[in-house]
Design an enzyme around this catalytic site. Structure first.
Site, short mmCIF file in Angstrom:
data_model
loop_
_atom_site.label_atom_id
_atom_site.label_comp_id
_atom_site.label_asym_id
_atom_site.label_seq_id
_atom_site.Cartn_x
_atom_site.Cartn_y
_atom_site.Cartn_z
N LYS A 53 0.86 -1.19 0.00
CA LYS A 53 0.00 0.00 0.00
C LYS A 53 0.90 1.24 0.00
O LYS A 53 1.75 1.42 0.89
CB LYS A 53 -0.88 -0.05 1.25
CG LYS A 53 -2.10 0.81 1.19
CD LYS A 53 -3.01 0.41 2.33
CE LYS A 53 -4.14 1.36 2.50
NZ LYS A 53 -4.47 1.56 3.91
C1 E4P Z 1 -7.79 2.36 4.16
O1 E4P Z 1 -7.09 1.46 4.04
C2 E4P Z 1 -7.51 3.64 4.82
O2 E4P Z 1 -6.24 3.69 5.36
C3 E4P Z 1 -8.57 3.91 5.84
O3 E4P Z 1 -9.83 3.56 5.32
C4 E4P Z 1 -8.59 5.35 6.31
O4 E4P Z 1 -9.70 5.59 7.12
P1 E4P Z 1 -9.87 6.91 8.02
O5 E4P Z 1 -9.98 8.08 7.08
O6 E4P Z 1 -11.12 6.68 8.78
O7 E4P Z 1 -8.64 7.00 8.86
#
Ligand code: E4P
Length: 216
Positions: free
Chosen positions: A83
């Site tokens: 990622k």
């Molecule tokens: C996904 O992998 C993201 O890192 C995550 O959904 C981020 O969510 P948040 O904006 O609630 O921190």
């Protein structure tokens, strides 16, 4: 449509897997930090719990550093997906990794132009963030419609749109309406999706009536 769990909590992943709800998992440094455990240990554990993709986020800021980190992470499990945040160095690494056949997720996508560049660079998954756009008074779910509309015109970009930063059940409904391939959902939102007061009321009534006519 696939459901990924947006959590690094192994106990929760195990529990929700028992309902057939987990096609994959996404993590980020914040989610890993919440476990109080080490990144490598958590990712390795998650890989033993599910068969699907396990997203592990890199923290290097140069393409070279990202590649090194990616190769290390890939040794922790065949299903790991690297990622990578959306920026110049990130996309250089995405392209190199795609040439090596290593799957990547481009994260922190907040616009259609960013999604187009990530798709073109060879990302396997594109992660538009819904909730964080809502937080700044922009319509997060509109972005999902716009990205799916554009990408559906270009099937040669072999990538999947994964709605992220999901904060409540209506985000899930809107993401599904927009036709995303995957929604990564925090466990708290899965809990909210499961319940309805009329379901609880209905179960209580049926159990009460069953006492009158069901033999035990
Ligand atoms: C996904 O992998 C993201 O890192 C995550 O959904 C981020 O969510 P948040 O904006 O609630 O921190």
């Amino acid at each position: 449509m696939k459901i990924f769990l947006d959590t690094a909590d192994t106990q929760t992943i195990r529990e929700l897997s028992e309902m057939g709800l987990v096609d994959g998992v996404t993590t980020n440094p914040t989610l890993i930090a919440r476990t109080g455990r080490k990144f490598e240990e958590v990712i390795k554990d998650i890989c033993t719990l599910i068969d699907g993709p396990v997203n592990a986020e890199i923290t290097s800021t140069t393409a070279g550093g990202i590649l090194e980190e990616a190769h290390r992470i890939r040794q922790w499990g065949d299903q790991t997906v690297i990622k990578i945040p959306m920026n110049r160095e990130g996309l250089k690494a995405v392209w190199r990794l795609s040439e090596e056949g290593i799957p990547t997720t481009v994260t922190l996508i907040f616009s259609v132009p960013q999604a187009i560049l990530a798709a073109k660079a060879g990302a396997r998954y594109l992660c538009p963030f819904v909730g964080r756009l809502d937080d700044i008074s922009s319509e997060g779910t509109s972005l999902l419609y716009d990205i799916t509309t554009v990408l559906n015109k270009y099937p040669e970009w072999d990538c999947e749109v994964m709605a992220a930063s999901i904060r409540h059940p209506l985000h899930v409904v809107e993401a599904a309406r927009a036709g995303v391939d995957i929604i990564t959902i925090p466990p708290k939102v899965i809990d909210q999706m499961l319940i309805h007061p009329l379901t609880d009321k209905g179960i209580a009534q049926f159990l009460k009536d069953a006492e009158l006519c069901y033999t035990k």
